[in-house]
Design a protein around this motif. Structure first.
Motif, PDB file in Angstrom:
ATOM      1  N   VAL A 173      29.812 -45.612  73.132  1.00  0.00           N
ATOM      2  CA  VAL A 173      30.159 -45.423  74.541  1.00  0.00           C
ATOM      3  C   VAL A 173      29.687 -44.063  75.050  1.00  0.00           C
ATOM      4  CG1 VAL A 173      32.069 -45.207  76.166  1.00  0.00           C
ATOM      5  CG2 VAL A 173      32.103 -47.010  74.439  1.00  0.00           C
ATOM      6  N   GLN A 174      29.899 -43.004  74.279  1.00  0.00           N
ATOM      7  CA  GLN A 174      29.539 -41.680  74.785  1.00  0.00           C
ATOM      8  C   GLN A 174      28.035 -41.523  74.933  1.00  0.00           C
ATOM      9  OE1 GLN A 174      31.336 -38.311  72.824  1.00  0.00           O
ATOM     10  NE2 GLN A 174      30.889 -37.008  74.578  1.00  0.00           N
ATOM     11  N   TYR A 175      27.275 -41.994  73.952  1.00  0.00           N
ATOM     12  CA  TYR A 175      25.823 -41.907  74.094  1.00  0.00           C
ATOM     13  C   TYR A 175      25.320 -42.815  75.215  1.00  0.00           C
ATOM     14  CZ  TYR A 175      24.760 -38.902  70.104  1.00  0.00           C
ATOM     15  OH  TYR A 175      24.652 -37.835  69.254  1.00  0.00           O
ATOM     16  N   SER A 176      25.937 -43.978  75.389  1.00  0.00           N
ATOM     17  CA  SER A 176      25.533 -44.850  76.497  1.00  0.00           C
ATOM     18  C   SER A 176      25.774 -44.160  77.839  1.00  0.00           C
ATOM     19  CB  SER A 176      26.313 -46.173  76.435  1.00  0.00           C
ATOM     20  OG  SER A 176      26.007 -46.891  75.268  1.00  0.00           O
ATOM     21  N   PHE A 177      26.908 -43.480  77.957  1.00  0.00           N
ATOM     22  CA  PHE A 177      27.202 -42.766  79.192  1.00  0.00           C
ATOM     23  C   PHE A 177      26.223 -41.615  79.407  1.00  0.00           C
ATOM     24  CE2 PHE A 177      29.328 -39.224  81.351  1.00  0.00           C
ATOM     25  CZ  PHE A 177      29.636 -39.826  82.567  1.00  0.00           C
ATOM     26  N   VAL A 178      25.953 -40.865  78.344  1.00  0.00           N
ATOM     27  CA  VAL A 178      25.030 -39.730  78.462  1.00  0.00           C
ATOM     28  C   VAL A 178      23.645 -40.209  78.876  1.00  0.00           C
ATOM     29  CG1 VAL A 178      23.789 -37.992  77.111  1.00  0.00           C
ATOM     30  CG2 VAL A 178      26.270 -38.193  76.897  1.00  0.00           C
ATOM     31  N   PHE A 179      23.196 -41.327  78.298  1.00  0.00           N
ATOM     32  CA  PHE A 179      21.852 -41.828  78.598  1.00  0.00           C
ATOM     33  C   PHE A 179      21.713 -42.265  80.054  1.00  0.00           C
ATOM     34  CE2 PHE A 179      21.504 -43.309  73.914  1.00  0.00           C
ATOM     35  CZ  PHE A 179      21.262 -41.998  73.524  1.00  0.00           C
ATOM     36  N   THR A 180      22.818 -42.667  80.678  1.00  0.00           N
ATOM     37  CA  THR A 180      22.736 -43.217  82.035  1.00  0.00           C
ATOM     38  C   THR A 180      23.228 -42.261  83.116  1.00  0.00           C
ATOM     39  OG1 THR A 180      24.918 -44.249  81.762  1.00  0.00           O
ATOM     40  CG2 THR A 180      22.985 -45.583  81.213  1.00  0.00           C
ATOM     41  N   SER A 181      23.985 -41.246  82.758  1.00  0.00           N
ATOM     42  CA  SER A 181      24.634 -40.410  83.779  1.00  0.00           C
ATOM     43  C   SER A 181      24.191 -38.961  83.794  1.00  0.00           C
ATOM     44  CB  SER A 181      26.163 -40.465  83.588  1.00  0.00           C
ATOM     45  OG  SER A 181      26.633 -41.793  83.679  1.00  0.00           O
ATOM     46  N   HIS A 182      23.571 -38.479  82.733  1.00  0.00           N
ATOM     47  CA  HIS A 182      23.155 -37.080  82.688  1.00  0.00           C
ATOM     48  C   HIS A 182      21.679 -36.997  82.355  1.00  0.00           C
ATOM     49  CE1 HIS A 182      27.182 -35.645  83.152  1.00  0.00           C
ATOM     50  NE2 HIS A 182      27.602 -36.126  81.989  1.00  0.00           N
ATOM     51  N   THR A 183      21.097 -35.899  82.754  1.00  0.00           N
ATOM     52  CA  THR A 183      19.710 -35.620  82.417  1.00  0.00           C
ATOM     53  C   THR A 183      19.656 -34.283  81.690  1.00  0.00           C
ATOM     54  OG1 THR A 183      18.899 -36.829  84.350  1.00  0.00           O
ATOM     55  CG2 THR A 183      17.382 -35.266  83.301  1.00  0.00           C
ATOM     56  N   TYR A 184      19.319 -34.334  80.422  1.00  0.00           N
ATOM     57  CA  TYR A 184      19.189 -33.118  79.617  1.00  0.00           C
ATOM     58  C   TYR A 184      17.711 -32.873  79.341  1.00  0.00           C
ATOM     59  CZ  TYR A 184      24.180 -33.758  78.601  1.00  0.00           C
ATOM     60  OH  TYR A 184      25.542 -33.914  78.703  1.00  0.00           O
ATOM     61  N   ARG A 185      17.291 -31.657  79.582  1.00  0.00           N
ATOM     62  CA  ARG A 185      15.898 -31.308  79.298  1.00  0.00           C
ATOM     63  C   ARG A 185      15.741 -30.956  77.822  1.00  0.00           C
ATOM     64  NH1 ARG A 185      12.297 -30.702  83.081  1.00  0.00           N
ATOM     65  NH2 ARG A 185      12.889 -30.843  85.270  1.00  0.00           N
ATOM     66  N   LEU A 186      14.653 -31.435  77.229  1.00  0.00           N
ATOM     67  CA  LEU A 186      14.429 -31.166  75.813  1.00  0.00           C
ATOM     68  C   LEU A 186      14.226 -29.679  75.554  1.00  0.00           C
ATOM     69  CD1 LEU A 186      12.114 -34.147  74.773  1.00  0.00           C
ATOM     70  CD2 LEU A 186      14.586 -33.926  74.563  1.00  0.00           C
ATOM     71  N   GLN A 187      13.781 -28.930  76.573  1.00  0.00           N
ATOM     72  CA  GLN A 187      13.600 -27.487  76.389  1.00  0.00           C
ATOM     73  C   GLN A 187      14.934 -26.766  76.207  1.00  0.00           C
ATOM     74  OE1 GLN A 187      12.248 -29.275  78.773  1.00  0.00           O
ATOM     75  NE2 GLN A 187      10.010 -29.085  78.593  1.00  0.00           N
ATOM     76  N   THR A 188      16.031 -27.417  76.587  1.00  0.00           N
ATOM     77  CA  THR A 188      17.352 -26.799  76.448  1.00  0.00           C
ATOM     78  C   THR A 188      18.182 -27.503  75.376  1.00  0.00           C
ATOM     79  OG1 THR A 188      18.302 -28.240  78.168  1.00  0.00           O
ATOM     80  CG2 THR A 188      17.338 -26.135  78.876  1.00  0.00           C
ATOM     81  N   MET A 189      17.544 -28.287  74.512  1.00  0.00           N
ATOM     82  CA  MET A 189      18.267 -29.061  73.510  1.00  0.00           C
ATOM     83  C   MET A 189      19.067 -28.141  72.599  1.00  0.00           C
ATOM     84  SD  MET A 189      18.547 -30.395  70.265  1.00  0.00           S
ATOM     85  CE  MET A 189      19.345 -31.869  69.667  1.00  0.00           C
ATOM     86  N   MET A 190      20.339 -28.490  72.385  1.00  0.00           N
ATOM     87  CA  MET A 190      21.216 -27.757  71.498  1.00  0.00           C
ATOM     88  C   MET A 190      21.831 -28.709  70.473  1.00  0.00           C
ATOM     89  SD  MET A 190      21.278 -24.519  71.976  1.00  0.00           S
ATOM     90  CE  MET A 190      22.786 -24.045  71.128  1.00  0.00           C
ATOM     91  N   PRO A 191      22.209 -28.202  69.294  1.00  0.00           N
ATOM     92  CA  PRO A 191      22.791 -29.068  68.265  1.00  0.00           C
ATOM     93  C   PRO A 191      24.065 -29.780  68.700  1.00  0.00           C
ATOM     94  CG  PRO A 191      22.090 -26.980  67.305  1.00  0.00           C
ATOM     95  CD  PRO A 191      21.954 -26.838  68.785  1.00  0.00           C
ATOM     96  N   SER A 192      24.707 -29.336  69.773  1.00  0.00           N
ATOM     97  CA  SER A 192      25.917 -30.020  70.246  1.00  0.00           C
ATOM     98  C   SER A 192      25.622 -31.454  70.673  1.00  0.00           C
ATOM     99  CB  SER A 192      26.559 -29.245  71.402  1.00  0.00           C
ATOM    100  OG  SER A 192      25.649 -29.076  72.469  1.00  0.00           O
TER     101      SER A 192
END
Length: 408
Positions: A173-192
């Protein structure tokens, strides 16, 4: 002859003596500081600060629970060692209850429980609640499982299956929500970004601890589920690693305040290593591969394969540990953040994996290294814990704009 100084011979001297005092602001640009009119800095009361009590506080309880588990696994025990570990485990239960109470108070007073889960930054720390639960389940077996009754063993079995179900739903559920509701740039990728997969991965760690005391009817399903979900969590983490390494190659290291979070990457390979070895050793003596007539040989073969894979993954954890340690030493953070607890919990798994391999190889040297690492973990825990308390007092956390409920 009269003294000219006494007679006021200097121009306008007598007038200066009688002139009324003038505020400093009349002769300069410096403002006149009237203590009664000065504005005091903003001092939010406890109710307002509670609004910023975030899910990341569970990093405290997952680290304390991990420390209790680490002490229970010590190869070089001394008198009172187990009692110290039990005391830490019980203190962690109190801390967990306190954090849960404060989180409930936050949502009752200010609302926004769903908003906190949907938040692009704070929501990623919700899995630390389940990581805390994992340490408590394993601690139950370590500290109370020696003379376990059938009811206690069944309780652990039920807790294991409930944990697997909840954490699998969380990962989906959490990854499904993240994939559809947020946009994270790979340049700011963090281990979290790995955190939603972390709790389901610890299903294997729980299975490795409780399987050996379970009856055969329960042990094999538990080990099977633990192996399956451990693989799922590690594979998701491994896919995230590719983005993380790409980000480091393209954009360099994170800013100094976020570098302690780099230790999160140490956890997945380390916990997978100790889980593989523990589950291979926890299989019932009657277990055998289909078609085989020698259960002992089958068990020994699986244990050897688990040891080889565990050593392989341990080295990966060591590499991530060295990268993170060098990054933090080169530019230590200047203010406390709850991500500092990443310097404790993942390294706890790394240390337990070292001890597990040392026990499996029956190596005194490796077990000695594990004991030395344990001392370092205890010192780091105390260091972070003291800074955590000071940060609350100094208003470095639980303060507007300084917690995980604000976007970077």
């Amino acid at each position: 002859m009269s003294n000219p100084i006494l007679l006021g011979a200097y121009p306008n001297h007598s007038q200066e003596l009688n002139r009324p005092s003038v505020p400093p602001s009349a002769h300069s640009d410096t403002p006149f500081m009237n203590p009664e009119k000065c504005e005091k800095p903003y001092q939010p009361n406890f109710r307002e600060r509670l609004r910023h009590f975030t899910w990341a506080w569970y990093t405290l309880t997952m680290s304390a629970g991990g420390l209790a588990l680490l002490i229970a696994n010590q190869p070089n025990q001394f008198q009172g060692c187990r009692e110290i570990g039990l005391a830490i485990y019980l203190i962690n239960l109190f801390l967990f209850s306190l954090v849960c109470s404060l989180m409930a108070a936050r949502f009752i007073i200010h609302g926004g429980a769903l908003n906190s889960l949907r938040h692009e930054r704070e929501g990623l720390f919700f899995p630390t609640f389940w990581l805390s639960v994992a340490t408590m389940i394993t601690g139950l077996e370590k500290y109370f499982g020696d003379n376990a009754t059938p009811a206690f063993t069944t309780t652990l079995e039920v807790l294991f299956w409930i944990y697997c179900f909840c954490t699998f739903i969380l990962a989906v559920v959490q990854y499904s929500f993240v994939f559809t509701s947020h946009t994270y740039r790979l340049q700011t990728m963090m281990p979290s970004w790995i955190l939603p997969a972390f709790p389901i991965m610890l299903s294997g760690t729980i299975a490795s601890v409780i399987a050996s005391h379970q009856p055969e009817r329960a042990a094999i399903p538990i080990v099977t589920a633990g192996m399956t979900f451990q693989g799922l969590g590690f594979c998701i983490s491994f896919m995230m690693y590719s983005h993380y390494i790409g980000r480091l190659m393209e954009s360099g290291l994170p800013c100094r305040e976020h570098r302690p979070a780099m230790f999160i990457c140490v956890g997945p390979p380390a916990f997978t290593a100790l889980a593989l070895v523990g589950m291979a050793q926890g299989l019932p003596g009657t277990f055998r591969v289909m078609g085989s007539k020698d259960p002992a040989a089958d068990g020994r073969m699986l244990e050897i394969l688990a040891l080889a894979a565990g050593a392989f993954l341990w080295a990966l954890s060591l590499w991530f540990f060295c990268i993170a340690a060098i990054a933090v030493i080169r530019a230590p953070p200047t203010s406390f953040h709850l991500s500092w607890w990443a310097m404790v919990f993942p390294n706890t798994g790394f240390t337990i994996a070292t001890i597990t391999l040392g026990n499996a190889f029956n190596s005194t040297a490796i077990k000695g290294v594990g004991s030395a690492m344990t001392i370092c973990i205890v010192c780091m825990f105390l260091f972070v814990f003291v800074n955590h308390i000071l940060a609350v007092y100094r208003q470095d956390i639980m303060y507007p704009g300084k917690d995980e409920d604000t976007s970077d």
